[in-house]
Scaffold this motif. Structure first.
Motif, PDB file in Angstrom:
ATOM      1  N   SER A   1     -14.849  -3.435  -7.472  1.00  0.00           N
ATOM      2  CA  SER A   1     -16.045  -2.988  -8.293  1.00  0.00           C
ATOM      3  C   SER A   1     -15.879  -3.477  -9.690  1.00  0.00           C
ATOM      4  N   PHE A   2     -14.584  -3.498 -10.458  1.00  0.00           N
ATOM      5  CA  PHE A   2     -14.335  -3.997 -11.896  1.00  0.00           C
ATOM      6  C   PHE A   2     -14.908  -5.496 -11.768  1.00  0.00           C
ATOM      7  N   VAL A   3     -13.970  -6.260 -11.046  1.00  0.00           N
ATOM      8  CA  VAL A   3     -14.181  -7.760 -11.231  1.00  0.00           C
ATOM      9  C   VAL A   3     -15.537  -8.108 -10.875  1.00  0.00           C
ATOM     10  N   GLY A   4     -16.258  -7.487  -9.752  1.00  0.00           N
ATOM     11  CA  GLY A   4     -17.514  -8.052  -9.560  1.00  0.00           C
ATOM     12  C   GLY A   4     -18.592  -7.798 -10.681  1.00  0.00           C
ATOM     13  N   ASN A   5     -18.134  -6.847 -11.360  1.00  0.00           N
ATOM     14  CA  ASN A   5     -19.200  -6.230 -12.534  1.00  0.00           C
ATOM     15  C   ASN A   5     -18.330  -5.414 -13.753  1.00  0.00           C
ATOM     16  N   PRO A   6     -17.477  -6.512 -14.667  1.00  0.00           N
ATOM     17  CA  PRO A   6     -16.713  -5.793 -15.603  1.00  0.00           C
ATOM     18  C   PRO A   6     -17.502  -5.098 -16.650  1.00  0.00           C
TER      19      PRO A   6
ATOM     20  N   PHE B   1      -7.324   1.217  -4.263  1.00  0.00           N
ATOM     21  CA  PHE B   1      -7.109   0.157  -5.084  1.00  0.00           C
ATOM     22  C   PHE B   1      -7.957  -1.190  -4.966  1.00  0.00           C
ATOM     23  N   SER B   2      -8.255  -1.367  -3.717  1.00  0.00           N
ATOM     24  CA  SER B   2      -8.967  -2.501  -3.591  1.00  0.00           C
ATOM     25  C   SER B   2     -10.558  -2.226  -3.794  1.00  0.00           C
ATOM     26  N   SER B   3     -11.047  -1.283  -3.347  1.00  0.00           N
ATOM     27  CA  SER B   3     -12.441  -1.002  -3.936  1.00  0.00           C
ATOM     28  C   SER B   3     -12.614  -0.763  -5.291  1.00  0.00           C
ATOM     29  N   ALA B   4     -11.769  -0.248  -6.164  1.00  0.00           N
ATOM     30  CA  ALA B   4     -11.746  -0.167  -7.538  1.00  0.00           C
ATOM     31  C   ALA B   4     -11.765  -1.451  -7.998  1.00  0.00           C
ATOM     32  N   MET B   5     -10.926  -2.383  -7.920  1.00  0.00           N
ATOM     33  CA  MET B   5     -10.736  -3.479  -8.282  1.00  0.00           C
ATOM     34  C   MET B   5     -11.756  -4.610  -8.101  1.00  0.00           C
TER      35      MET B   5
ATOM     36  N   GLN C   1     -11.433 -10.494  -2.330  1.00  0.00           N
ATOM     37  CA  GLN C   1     -10.778  -9.544  -1.393  1.00  0.00           C
ATOM     38  C   GLN C   1      -9.179 -10.502  -1.120  1.00  0.00           C
ATOM     39  N   LYS C   2      -9.298 -11.578  -1.110  1.00  0.00           N
ATOM     40  CA  LYS C   2      -7.958 -12.472  -0.702  1.00  0.00           C
ATOM     41  C   LYS C   2      -7.333 -12.324  -2.004  1.00  0.00           C
ATOM     42  N   ILE C   3      -7.606 -12.601  -3.062  1.00  0.00           N
ATOM     43  CA  ILE C   3      -6.707 -12.188  -4.358  1.00  0.00           C
ATOM     44  C   ILE C   3      -6.267 -10.789  -4.254  1.00  0.00           C
ATOM     45  N   ILE C   4      -7.031  -9.756  -4.078  1.00  0.00           N
ATOM     46  CA  ILE C   4      -6.449  -8.490  -4.371  1.00  0.00           C
ATOM     47  C   ILE C   4      -5.531  -8.197  -3.161  1.00  0.00           C
ATOM     48  N   ALA C   5      -5.641  -8.741  -1.897  1.00  0.00           N
ATOM     49  CA  ALA C   5      -4.650  -8.780  -0.955  1.00  0.00           C
ATOM     50  C   ALA C   5      -3.211  -9.017  -1.378  1.00  0.00           C
ATOM     51  N   TYR C   6      -3.315 -10.388  -2.050  1.00  0.00           N
ATOM     52  CA  TYR C   6      -2.197 -10.908  -2.380  1.00  0.00           C
ATOM     53  C   TYR C   6      -1.539 -10.115  -3.381  1.00  0.00           C
ATOM     54  N   PHE C   7      -2.404  -9.484  -4.523  1.00  0.00           N
ATOM     55  CA  PHE C   7      -1.723  -8.767  -5.223  1.00  0.00           C
ATOM     56  C   PHE C   7      -0.949  -7.388  -4.626  1.00  0.00           C
ATOM     57  N   GLN C   8      -1.545  -6.957  -3.595  1.00  0.00           N
ATOM     58  CA  GLN C   8      -0.940  -5.710  -3.139  1.00  0.00           C
ATOM     59  C   GLN C   8       0.387  -6.167  -2.229  1.00  0.00           C
TER      60      GLN C   8
ATOM     61  N   GLU D   1       0.224  -2.366 -11.697  1.00  0.00           N
ATOM     62  CA  GLU D   1       0.794  -0.960 -11.812  1.00  0.00           C
ATOM     63  C   GLU D   1      -0.003   0.026 -12.357  1.00  0.00           C
ATOM     64  N   HIS D   2      -1.088  -0.253 -13.020  1.00  0.00           N
ATOM     65  CA  HIS D   2      -1.996   0.696 -13.618  1.00  0.00           C
ATOM     66  C   HIS D   2      -2.867   1.224 -12.550  1.00  0.00           C
ATOM     67  N   TYR D   3      -3.345   0.043 -11.564  1.00  0.00           N
ATOM     68  CA  TYR D   3      -3.986   0.390 -10.573  1.00  0.00           C
ATOM     69  C   TYR D   3      -3.300   1.302  -9.375  1.00  0.00           C
ATOM     70  N   LEU D   4      -2.259   0.973  -9.376  1.00  0.00           N
ATOM     71  CA  LEU D   4      -1.359   1.586  -8.027  1.00  0.00           C
ATOM     72  C   LEU D   4      -1.152   3.105  -8.433  1.00  0.00           C
ATOM     73  N   ARG D   5      -0.908   3.323  -9.733  1.00  0.00           N
ATOM     74  CA  ARG D   5      -0.781   4.566 -10.386  1.00  0.00           C
ATOM     75  C   ARG D   5      -2.177   5.402 -10.178  1.00  0.00           C
ATOM     76  N   ALA D   6      -3.290   4.814 -10.463  1.00  0.00           N
ATOM     77  CA  ALA D   6      -4.656   5.388 -10.241  1.00  0.00           C
ATOM     78  C   ALA D   6      -4.959   5.688  -9.088  1.00  0.00           C
ATOM     79  N   TYR D   7      -4.779   4.424  -8.117  1.00  0.00           N
ATOM     80  CA  TYR D   7      -5.265   4.445  -6.728  1.00  0.00           C
ATOM     81  C   TYR D   7      -4.117   4.016  -5.783  1.00  0.00           C
ATOM     82  N   PRO D   8      -3.403   5.400  -5.337  1.00  0.00           N
ATOM     83  CA  PRO D   8      -2.305   4.907  -4.554  1.00  0.00           C
ATOM     84  C   PRO D   8      -2.693   4.479  -3.056  1.00  0.00           C
TER      85      PRO D   8
END
Ligand code: HEC
Length: 114
Positions: free
Chosen positions: A56-61, A50-54, A89-96, A38-45
């Protein structure tokens, strides 16, 4: 199937901490994935942002990249999970693409506001 693979990867790599099967807000050791979504959707519609922000964070928190500063303070920064970007990327696609599991206490928590 890509979707099922995303869910398996999510369970294997992320649920140890982002476990939706908790019984109370006091028990968790990381924010539930639905809240993160929900936070990511609000910040990155857009899907791409959404995917590149996630990635970027998970790859280097690091704290500067974290959208949610409260959990960083409460739980400490997330350690970098040992997973290749392709799997992430697959996890993030699942999220979305899917409705995520939420803990039993989730509705009360979100209705009451933070
Ligand atoms: C060892 C525990 C642990 C594991 C494993 C873990 N996380 Fe986290 N995660 C955390 C904690 C704690 C936070 C909250 C503090 C923070 O943002 O670093 C967090 C926060 C996040 C955030 C929000 C960052 C923000 O912008 O505020 C995302 C996105 C995330 N995790 C994704 C994942 C994904 C995807 C996986 C699996 C590949 C994963 N996490 C595995 C502990 C974990």
């Amino acid at each position: 199937m890509q979707i099922e693979e995303g869910l398996l990867l999510l369970k294997k790599n992320c649920y140890a901490c982002h476990n939706p099967n908790t019984t109370s807000h006091g028990e968790i050791i990381a924010p539930p994935i639905q809240g993160i979504k929900e936070h990511y959707l609000r910040a990155y519609p857009s899907r791409e942002a959404f995917s590149s922000a996630m990635v970027s964070f998970v790859g280097n928190p690091i704290e500067e990249k974290a959208l949610m500063k409260g959990p960083v303070k409460r739980f400490g920064l997330m350690p970098k999970p040992p997973i290749p970007e392709e799997e992430l990327q697959k996890i993030i696609a699942y999220f979305q693409d899917n409705k995520l599991e939420t803990p039993a206490w989730w509705a009360d928590h979100t209705n009451g506001g933070h």
